[in-house]
Design a protein around this motif. Structure first.
Motif, PDB file in Angstrom:
ATOM      1  N   PHE A  80      -3.081  -1.577  16.659  1.00  0.00           N
ATOM      2  CA  PHE A  80      -3.326  -1.833  15.367  1.00  0.00           C
ATOM      3  C   PHE A  80      -2.407  -3.061  14.911  1.00  0.00           C
ATOM      4  CE2 PHE A  80      -2.949  -1.272  10.835  1.00  0.00           C
ATOM      5  CZ  PHE A  80      -4.243  -0.996  10.433  1.00  0.00           C
ATOM      6  N   GLY A  81      -0.997  -3.035  15.531  1.00  0.00           N
ATOM      7  CA  GLY A  81      -0.356  -4.128  15.134  1.00  0.00           C
ATOM      8  C   GLY A  81      -0.564  -5.527  15.604  1.00  0.00           C
ATOM      9  N   LEU A  82      -1.015  -5.471  16.786  1.00  0.00           N
ATOM     10  CA  LEU A  82      -1.529  -6.565  17.649  1.00  0.00           C
ATOM     11  C   LEU A  82      -2.678  -7.202  17.081  1.00  0.00           C
ATOM     12  CD1 LEU A  82      -0.685  -8.602  19.835  1.00  0.00           C
ATOM     13  CD2 LEU A  82      -2.028  -7.439  21.537  1.00  0.00           C
ATOM     14  N   LEU A  83      -3.820  -6.324  16.898  1.00  0.00           N
ATOM     15  CA  LEU A  83      -5.034  -7.013  16.418  1.00  0.00           C
ATOM     16  C   LEU A  83      -5.390  -6.995  15.128  1.00  0.00           C
ATOM     17  CD1 LEU A  83      -7.123  -5.260  19.274  1.00  0.00           C
ATOM     18  CD2 LEU A  83      -6.627  -7.663  19.317  1.00  0.00           C
ATOM     19  N   ALA A  84      -4.963  -5.745  14.439  1.00  0.00           N
ATOM     20  CA  ALA A  84      -5.579  -5.665  12.853  1.00  0.00           C
ATOM     21  C   ALA A  84      -4.638  -6.372  12.038  1.00  0.00           C
ATOM     22  CB  ALA A  84      -5.773  -4.125  12.765  1.00  0.00           C
ATOM     23  N   VAL A  85      -3.273  -6.391  12.510  1.00  0.00           N
ATOM     24  CA  VAL A  85      -2.250  -7.038  11.514  1.00  0.00           C
ATOM     25  C   VAL A  85      -1.887  -8.659  11.980  1.00  0.00           C
ATOM     26  CG1 VAL A  85       0.110  -6.913  10.759  1.00  0.00           C
ATOM     27  CG2 VAL A  85      -1.369  -4.950  11.079  1.00  0.00           C
ATOM     28  N   ALA A  86      -1.179  -8.786  13.153  1.00  0.00           N
ATOM     29  CA  ALA A  86      -0.913  -9.984  13.605  1.00  0.00           C
ATOM     30  C   ALA A  86      -2.059 -10.790  14.025  1.00  0.00           C
ATOM     31  CB  ALA A  86      -0.127  -9.846  14.738  1.00  0.00           C
ATOM     32  N   GLY A  87      -3.183 -10.303  14.702  1.00  0.00           N
ATOM     33  CA  GLY A  87      -4.188 -11.163  15.196  1.00  0.00           C
ATOM     34  C   GLY A  87      -5.032 -11.611  14.187  1.00  0.00           C
ATOM     35  N   ASP A 188      -1.859  10.134  11.091  1.00  0.00           N
ATOM     36  CA  ASP A 188      -1.778   9.968   9.507  1.00  0.00           C
ATOM     37  C   ASP A 188      -2.092   8.356   9.152  1.00  0.00           C
ATOM     38  OD1 ASP A 188      -0.297   9.105   6.954  1.00  0.00           O
ATOM     39  OD2 ASP A 188      -0.693  11.169   6.938  1.00  0.00           O
ATOM     40  N   PRO A 189      -2.883   8.022   8.391  1.00  0.00           N
ATOM     41  CA  PRO A 189      -3.455   6.692   8.530  1.00  0.00           C
ATOM     42  C   PRO A 189      -2.320   5.845   7.719  1.00  0.00           C
ATOM     43  CG  PRO A 189      -4.588   8.160   6.736  1.00  0.00           C
ATOM     44  CD  PRO A 189      -3.758   8.943   7.688  1.00  0.00           C
ATOM     45  N   LEU A 190      -1.423   6.585   6.877  1.00  0.00           N
ATOM     46  CA  LEU A 190      -0.244   5.642   6.416  1.00  0.00           C
ATOM     47  C   LEU A 190       0.745   5.434   7.313  1.00  0.00           C
ATOM     48  CD1 LEU A 190       0.063   7.436   2.823  1.00  0.00           C
ATOM     49  CD2 LEU A 190      -1.162   5.304   3.413  1.00  0.00           C
ATOM     50  N   GLY A 191       0.780   6.474   8.321  1.00  0.00           N
ATOM     51  CA  GLY A 191       1.762   6.158   9.380  1.00  0.00           C
ATOM     52  C   GLY A 191       1.384   4.877  10.321  1.00  0.00           C
ATOM     53  N   VAL A 192      -0.129   5.037  10.536  1.00  0.00           N
ATOM     54  CA  VAL A 192      -0.604   4.024  11.634  1.00  0.00           C
ATOM     55  C   VAL A 192      -0.384   2.857  10.702  1.00  0.00           C
ATOM     56  CG1 VAL A 192      -2.755   3.319  12.473  1.00  0.00           C
ATOM     57  CG2 VAL A 192      -2.221   5.627  12.581  1.00  0.00           C
ATOM     58  N   ILE A 193      -0.661   2.634   9.540  1.00  0.00           N
ATOM     59  CA  ILE A 193      -0.507   1.339   8.992  1.00  0.00           C
ATOM     60  C   ILE A 193       1.040   0.730   8.840  1.00  0.00           C
ATOM     61  CG2 ILE A 193      -0.649   0.089   6.627  1.00  0.00           C
ATOM     62  CD1 ILE A 193      -2.875   2.164   6.091  1.00  0.00           C
ATOM     63  N   ALA A 194       1.823   1.698   8.721  1.00  0.00           N
ATOM     64  CA  ALA A 194       3.370   1.418   8.581  1.00  0.00           C
ATOM     65  C   ALA A 194       3.863   0.961   9.825  1.00  0.00           C
ATOM     66  CB  ALA A 194       4.167   2.518   8.129  1.00  0.00           C
ATOM     67  N   TYR A 195       3.661   1.529  10.880  1.00  0.00           N
ATOM     68  CA  TYR A 195       3.817   1.038  12.368  1.00  0.00           C
ATOM     69  C   TYR A 195       3.099  -0.060  12.968  1.00  0.00           C
ATOM     70  CZ  TYR A 195       7.286   4.650  13.233  1.00  0.00           C
ATOM     71  OH  TYR A 195       8.380   5.721  13.071  1.00  0.00           O
ATOM     72  N   GLY A 196       1.830  -0.300  12.273  1.00  0.00           N
ATOM     73  CA  GLY A 196       1.242  -1.464  12.823  1.00  0.00           C
ATOM     74  C   GLY A 196       1.844  -2.469  12.255  1.00  0.00           C
ATOM     75  N   LEU A 197       2.252  -2.451  10.898  1.00  0.00           N
ATOM     76  CA  LEU A 197       2.845  -3.626  10.450  1.00  0.00           C
ATOM     77  C   LEU A 197       4.283  -3.896  10.973  1.00  0.00           C
ATOM     78  CD1 LEU A 197       2.270  -2.760   6.529  1.00  0.00           C
ATOM     79  CD2 LEU A 197       1.233  -4.744   7.683  1.00  0.00           C
ATOM     80  N   VAL A 239       2.195 -10.044  -0.486  1.00  0.00           N
ATOM     81  CA  VAL A 239       2.927  -8.765   0.421  1.00  0.00           C
ATOM     82  C   VAL A 239       2.509  -7.574  -0.400  1.00  0.00           C
ATOM     83  CG1 VAL A 239       4.986  -7.702   0.612  1.00  0.00           C
ATOM     84  CG2 VAL A 239       5.082 -10.199   1.104  1.00  0.00           C
ATOM     85  N   LEU A 240       2.331  -7.296  -1.658  1.00  0.00           N
ATOM     86  CA  LEU A 240       2.068  -6.075  -2.246  1.00  0.00           C
ATOM     87  C   LEU A 240       0.495  -5.619  -2.326  1.00  0.00           C
ATOM     88  CD1 LEU A 240       4.800  -6.289  -5.192  1.00  0.00           C
ATOM     89  CD2 LEU A 240       4.874  -5.036  -3.005  1.00  0.00           C
ATOM     90  N   VAL A 241      -0.314  -6.856  -2.763  1.00  0.00           N
ATOM     91  CA  VAL A 241      -1.669  -6.393  -3.204  1.00  0.00           C
ATOM     92  C   VAL A 241      -2.533  -6.913  -1.830  1.00  0.00           C
ATOM     93  CG1 VAL A 241      -3.517  -6.967  -4.572  1.00  0.00           C
ATOM     94  CG2 VAL A 241      -1.249  -6.922  -5.675  1.00  0.00           C
ATOM     95  N   ALA A 246      -4.093  -3.566   0.163  1.00  0.00           N
ATOM     96  CA  ALA A 246      -5.598  -3.921   1.132  1.00  0.00           C
ATOM     97  C   ALA A 246      -5.580  -3.114   2.356  1.00  0.00           C
ATOM     98  CB  ALA A 246      -5.525  -5.327   1.275  1.00  0.00           C
ATOM     99  N   TYR A 247      -4.311  -2.922   3.110  1.00  0.00           N
ATOM    100  CA  TYR A 247      -4.470  -2.110   4.386  1.00  0.00           C
ATOM    101  C   TYR A 247      -4.547  -0.545   3.856  1.00  0.00           C
ATOM    102  CZ  TYR A 247      -3.807  -5.749   8.041  1.00  0.00           C
ATOM    103  OH  TYR A 247      -3.777  -6.766   8.593  1.00  0.00           O
ATOM    104  N   VAL A 248      -3.724  -0.310   3.191  1.00  0.00           N
ATOM    105  CA  VAL A 248      -3.801   1.357   2.873  1.00  0.00           C
ATOM    106  C   VAL A 248      -5.215   1.701   2.377  1.00  0.00           C
ATOM    107  CG1 VAL A 248      -3.028   3.007   1.115  1.00  0.00           C
ATOM    108  CG2 VAL A 248      -1.322   1.608   2.408  1.00  0.00           C
ATOM    109  N   THR A 249      -5.857   1.172   1.456  1.00  0.00           N
ATOM    110  CA  THR A 249      -7.395   1.290   0.893  1.00  0.00           C
ATOM    111  C   THR A 249      -8.163   1.140   2.060  1.00  0.00           C
ATOM    112  OG1 THR A 249      -7.465  -0.796  -0.254  1.00  0.00           O
ATOM    113  CG2 THR A 249      -6.537   0.991  -1.473  1.00  0.00           C
ATOM    114  N   GLY A 250      -8.116   0.012   2.910  1.00  0.00           N
ATOM    115  CA  GLY A 250      -9.133  -0.294   3.728  1.00  0.00           C
ATOM    116  C   GLY A 250      -9.213   0.894   4.715  1.00  0.00           C
ATOM    117  N   VAL A 251      -8.035   1.294   5.198  1.00  0.00           N
ATOM    118  CA  VAL A 251      -7.894   2.327   6.339  1.00  0.00           C
ATOM    119  C   VAL A 251      -8.454   3.654   5.829  1.00  0.00           C
ATOM    120  CG1 VAL A 251      -6.507   3.590   8.036  1.00  0.00           C
ATOM    121  CG2 VAL A 251      -6.034   1.216   7.842  1.00  0.00           C
TER     122      VAL A 251
END
Length: 331
Positions: A80-87, A188-197, A239-241, A246-251
């Protein structure tokens, strides 16, 4: 009992569609905030690093709360961090530094059609003829967007970067859905987003080398079609919006819907970003490009809405005959 269950499913789907719409609007505003920062002197990778690292710091408390995910799902978090965020972010921001925001988004939003490639060739599930037609329409519309008859009038590298963002976005939709059918054992989706970021920030730190960034730009102003705007304000929006919200509501929307349905709603991001770039940045598209963009979105919509449902071994058929058959089977 049956009516109550149907109502709950309907409410859950409505919430999912609402979240997907909020995510599309939030993501759609990223390009118009990032491009003035890039034009003010920041490297595209530095803007991405600021965006992802700032969002990772905001989500850090959630990462601490869900630290067990690092042991349970390390591959998911890294992917998730490599593709969905950084990539996605690095490819997209590099693309808009070379080509208009609207064009970059329209190329990136071949991703909903590309998800079908994942469904067909990786998951080995059949797709309908309508889905194949949607892919053909999306590719044809893209040809109009880039005006192939004029020998590709845009920067070739910019188009390739936008296409790379599309491929990475496929990973975003697929990885966001991982574990959604595992019940209480789902990550947990919020955990996935946090560690993905966090993972994306680490990758981007190595690639972007932020210690070389011109930090003074953030204390000055950027210009949106000639209008001065404080650089820190644009960064705060990013950063915030355009990232955290965006990521929280998207996932969360993908978890409540599916990668296919969420991908359809996410196509609105391209429309929103194009309109915002037109109004705020003065980036006008030609008539063939507008028509081509509409065809891209229509093709992505047809392709995604015709994709087989999760867990189905057959293509999803549309139409009154299928609905009647389903009602008879239920009866």
């Amino acid at each position: 009992m049956r009516t109550s269950g149907s109502g709950a499913v309907g409410r859950g789907r409505g919430v999912g569609l609402g979240l997907a719409l909020v995510s599309a609007v939030a993501f759609g505003g990223s390009g118009v905030a990032a491009k003035p920062l890039i034009e003010a002197g920041l490297d595209p990778l530095h803007v991405v690093w600021l965006r992802v690292t700032g969002a990772a710091l905001v989500m850090l408390p959630l990462a601490v709360r869900h630290r067990a995910l690092v042991r349970r799902r390390p591959a998911l978090l890294a992917g998730f961090g490599l593709l969905a965020v950084a990539g996605v972010q690095a490819s997209y921001f590099a693309a808009i530094s070379r080509i208009p925001v609207g064009v970059a988004l329209l190329v990136e939003y071949l991703a909903p059609a590309l998800v079908l490639g994942w469904v067909r060739f990786v998951q080995r599930r059949p797709v309908t003829r309508a889905a194949a037609l949607g892919v053909v329409l999306a590719v044809g519309g893209l040809a109009c967007v880039v005006e192939v008859w004029s020998g590709i009038g845009f920067d070739t590298w910019g188009l390739l970067l936008a296409l790379a963002a599309a491929c990475c976005q496929v990973g975003y939709f697929v990885l966001s859905d991982q574990g959604s059918d595992a019940g209480d054992a789902a990550p947990d989706p919020l955990g996935v987003i946090a560690y993905g970021l966090l993972a994306g920030s680490l990758v981007l730190t190595v690639v972007a080398r932020p210690w070389r960034m011109d930090w003074s730009v953030l204390a000055g102003t950027a210009h949106m079609d000639g209008t001065p705007v404080a650089a820190w304000l644009l960064l705060g929006w990013l950063v915030l919006v355009a990232t955290v919200v965006a990521y929280v509501t998207g996932v969360l929307s993908v978890r409540r819907l599916s990668p296919q349905v969420a991908g359809v709603v996410a196509c609105l991001e391209a429309v929103i970003a194009t309109v915002l770039a037109w109004v705020l940045l003065g980036e006008h598209l030609s008539a063939p490009q507008i028509v081509g963009g509409a065809v891209v979105l229509m093709g992505a919509f047809i392709a995604q809405s015709s994709a087989p449902a999760k867990g189905s071994a057959e293509p999803v058929a549309r139409g009154p005959e299928k609905d009647v058959a389903a009602r008879r089977t239920a009866a």
